[in-house]
Structure formats: structure tokens, C-alpha cells
Design a protein around this motif. Structure first.
Motif, short mmCIF file in Angstrom:
data_model
loop_
_atom_site.label_atom_id
_atom_site.label_comp_id
_atom_site.label_asym_id
_atom_site.label_seq_id
_atom_site.Cartn_x
_atom_site.Cartn_y
_atom_site.Cartn_z
N LEU A 88 1.99 1.08 -8.79
CA LEU A 88 1.79 -0.34 -9.15
C LEU A 88 2.82 -0.86 -10.16
CD1 LEU A 88 -2.09 -0.51 -9.51
CD2 LEU A 88 -0.69 -1.09 -7.55
N SER A 89 3.70 0.03 -10.63
CA SER A 89 4.60 -0.35 -11.74
C SER A 89 5.55 -1.50 -11.38
CB SER A 89 5.39 0.87 -12.22
OG SER A 89 6.16 1.39 -11.16
N CYS A 90 5.80 -1.70 -10.08
CA CYS A 90 6.71 -2.79 -9.68
C CYS A 90 5.99 -3.93 -8.96
CB CYS A 90 7.84 -2.23 -8.82
SG CYS A 90 8.89 -1.09 -9.73
N ASP A 91 4.66 -4.06 -9.20
CA ASP A 91 3.86 -5.14 -8.61
C ASP A 91 4.05 -5.26 -7.10
OD1 ASP A 91 3.37 -5.65 -11.29
OD2 ASP A 91 4.91 -7.19 -11.42
N PRO A 92 3.71 -4.23 -6.32
CA PRO A 92 3.92 -4.30 -4.87
C PRO A 92 3.01 -5.34 -4.21
CG PRO A 92 2.56 -2.40 -5.40
CD PRO A 92 3.01 -2.99 -6.70
N GLN A 93 3.45 -5.84 -3.06
CA GLN A 93 2.60 -6.74 -2.28
C GLN A 93 1.61 -5.94 -1.44
OE1 GLN A 93 4.94 -9.85 -0.18
NE2 GLN A 93 6.65 -9.07 -1.38
N GLN A 120 -3.96 11.59 -10.52
CA GLN A 120 -4.10 10.57 -9.49
C GLN A 120 -3.93 9.18 -10.10
OE1 GLN A 120 -3.40 10.04 -6.57
NE2 GLN A 120 -4.94 11.23 -5.51
N ARG A 121 -4.41 9.00 -11.33
CA ARG A 121 -4.22 7.71 -12.02
C ARG A 121 -2.74 7.47 -12.33
NH1 ARG A 121 -9.11 5.51 -14.45
NH2 ARG A 121 -10.85 6.76 -13.71
N VAL A 122 -2.02 8.56 -12.66
CA VAL A 122 -0.57 8.43 -12.90
C VAL A 122 0.12 7.98 -11.62
CG1 VAL A 122 1.56 9.72 -13.38
CG2 VAL A 122 -0.46 10.08 -14.80
N MET A 123 -0.30 8.56 -10.48
CA MET A 123 0.28 8.16 -9.18
C MET A 123 0.03 6.67 -8.92
SD MET A 123 1.80 10.56 -7.40
CE MET A 123 1.75 9.77 -5.82
N ILE A 124 -1.17 6.21 -9.27
CA ILE A 124 -1.49 4.78 -9.06
C ILE A 124 -0.63 3.93 -9.99
CG2 ILE A 124 -3.31 3.03 -9.25
CD1 ILE A 124 -5.31 5.24 -8.42
N ALA A 125 -0.47 4.39 -11.25
CA ALA A 125 0.38 3.66 -12.20
C ALA A 125 1.81 3.56 -11.68
CB ALA A 125 0.36 4.37 -13.57
N MET A 185 15.96 -0.82 3.07
CA MET A 185 14.62 -0.23 3.04
C MET A 185 14.33 0.34 1.66
SD MET A 185 12.01 0.00 4.97
CE MET A 185 10.44 0.51 4.26
N ARG A 186 15.35 0.90 1.01
CA ARG A 186 15.15 1.47 -0.34
C ARG A 186 14.74 0.41 -1.34
NH1 ARG A 186 19.40 5.31 0.74
NH2 ARG A 186 20.96 3.96 -0.16
N LYS A 187 15.21 -0.83 -1.15
CA LYS A 187 14.83 -1.93 -2.05
C LYS A 187 13.37 -2.30 -1.86
CE LYS A 187 19.44 -4.01 -2.16
NZ LYS A 187 20.26 -5.08 -1.57
N ILE A 188 12.89 -2.18 -0.62
CA ILE A 188 11.51 -2.55 -0.31
C ILE A 188 10.55 -1.45 -0.73
CG2 ILE A 188 9.91 -2.94 1.64
CD1 ILE A 188 12.26 -4.37 3.06
N ARG A 189 10.95 -0.20 -0.48
CA ARG A 189 10.11 0.97 -0.75
C ARG A 189 9.93 1.16 -2.25
NH1 ARG A 189 13.37 5.02 1.27
NH2 ARG A 189 12.90 4.56 3.43
N GLY A 190 8.69 1.16 -2.70
CA GLY A 190 8.42 1.34 -4.13
C GLY A 190 8.44 0.04 -4.90
N ASN A 191 8.97 -1.00 -4.28
CA ASN A 191 9.05 -2.30 -4.93
C ASN A 191 8.05 -3.26 -4.28
OD1 ASN A 191 10.05 -4.24 -6.68
ND2 ASN A 191 11.70 -4.86 -5.32
#
Length: 219
Positions: A172-177, A164-169, A87-93
Motif C-alpha cells: 500500500l506504500s504507493c497508494d495502488p488503485q 503479513q502486515r509488513v507485506m500489506i504496508a 509494466m515496471r512503472k505500473i507494478r507496485g505503483n
């Protein structure tokens, strides 16, 4: 739709066990999210919207909370059944989340750049120099002026809209689906809210990701 659902939630039940009894925060929820789609989850405060999103991320605090029943199918696997390590690999990725209040989600003792870089280094396996370059690039993409300077600043040095923009950055930093946005504009004034929603929409178009947008504000 002919294409396959990116996420399929079936009969999800997440309960909290308290001294006063069982709180059925989510009780039999079903929905599907398709690639490139935005799904709106709307309801009043306390109706279980955030708990639904935390269940997908497997971030429900246990105890007292527990996913009691149901399936969360993503990429051919039921997320309720896979080990935490997977799950850790999926979360944030593959699946990222933007939380309601960026000041509580960002660590005050680290620069915003370090916090974005942490996710990039973890999931993309790049060195620090490349991670920093990507972090600056992400800050630029989410419309933060002077990203080379901002990357070394701390959360308290930024306005609410910038945080909030930093949170979005970060998200999105790992190109999530899939991007789960839990009331991402709650603490912002109306003009900034519109900018953030527009930004998320344009990033969705460029990344081709799906968004699950949680809000209590139907407008």
C-alpha cells in the motif's frame, strides 16, 4: 454499474509448456473489477487462481509459462502488450500484490523498513529521510506497534501476523488503485486471519482502492 471498470480481463489464457505437454493453467477467464470494489476469486488449489493474478502483474515465469491469448485492460491499455519497462512503472505503483507466504516474499538480509522504503523511493521519487518517515507511517497504519523500532528490524524478528502486515504496508506504500491479495491469511491462525481481513477492508475504505481477493476458503 455506470462507472468504468478499473480492470477488465477478457478471455485470458495462460499456458505452461512442459516436457509432459501443455498445462492450460488459465483457459479463457473473463472478469471486471470496479474502483472501490472487492472481487473474490475462489477455487481449489491448482485451479489457476494465482496464475491469473501473476498474469495481471505480468510475473508469469517464461519459459515455461506464457500468456497465450486474451486482454488485460487497465487504464486504457492492454497490459499483455505493453513493454516491460512500462509494466515496471505500473507494478507496485498502480497495481500491488500481497503474496501467500511473507517469509519467502520478504528479503531476510534487509530490514523491513528498507524493503518498504525501496518501493517508495522508486515510485514516489522522494529522498531517503522522507521515505523512512512514510515507511514508519505505513507500519503504523497497518497496526504494527512501536513502528519507529520495528522499521529497523529484520523479517525473522517478527511474528507471522506482523510479517503479513509488513507485506500489506509494502503493497500500500504507493497508494495502488488495485491490490491483489493472493491467499494473504493462509499461514496465520484464525484470530490473526480475521484481523488481517478487517485491516484490508478498512484500508480499502480509506484509500478507495479495489481489491482482488484470492482464496480457496469460501468462509
Amino acid at each position: 454499474m455506470n462507472q468504468e471498470a478499473l480492470v477488465e480481463v477478457k478471455n485470458l489464457k495462460t499456458y505452461f509448456y512442459t516436457e509432459e505437454g501443455v498445462v492450460k493453467a488459465v483457459d479463457g477467464v473473463d472478469f471486471e473489477i470496479y474502483p472501490g470494489e472487492t472481487l473474490g476469486v475462489v477455487g481449489e488449489s491448482g485451479c489457476g487462481k494465482s496464475v491469473t493474478s501473476l498474469s495481471i502483474m505480468r510475473l508469469v515465469e517464461s519459459p515455461p509459462g506464457r500468456i497465450e491469448a486474451g486482454e488485460i485492460n487497465f487504464g486504457g491499455r492492454d497490459l499483455t502488450k505493453i513493454p516491460e519497462k512500462e509494466m515496471r512503472k505500473i507494478r507496485g505503483n498502480d497495481i500491488s500484490m500481497i503474496f501467500q507466504e511473507p517469509m519467502t516474499s520478504l528479503n531476510p538480509v534487509y530490514t523491513v523498513g528498507d524493503q518498504i522504503m525501496e518501493a517508495i523511493i522508486l515510485h514516489k521519487k522522494v529522498d531517503k529521510k522522507e521515505a523512512r518517515r512514510q515507511a514508519i507511517d505505513m507500519l503504523q497504519k497497518v497496526g504494527i506497534p512501536l513502528p519507529e523500532q520495528r522499521v529497523d528490524e529484520y523479517p525473522h524478528q517478527l511474528s507471522g501476523g506482523m510479517r503479513q502486515r509488513v507485506m500489506i504496508a509494502m503493497a500500500l506504500s504507493c497508494d495502488p488503485q488495485l491490490l491483489i491479495a493472493d491467499e494473504p491469511t493462509t499461514a496465520l491462525d484464525v484470530t490473526i486471519q480475521a484481523q488481517i481481513l478487517e485491516l484490508m477492508n478498512s484500508l480499502k475504505e480509506s484509500y478507495g482502492m479495489a481489491i482482488m481477493m484470492i482464496t480457496h476458503d469460501l468462509g
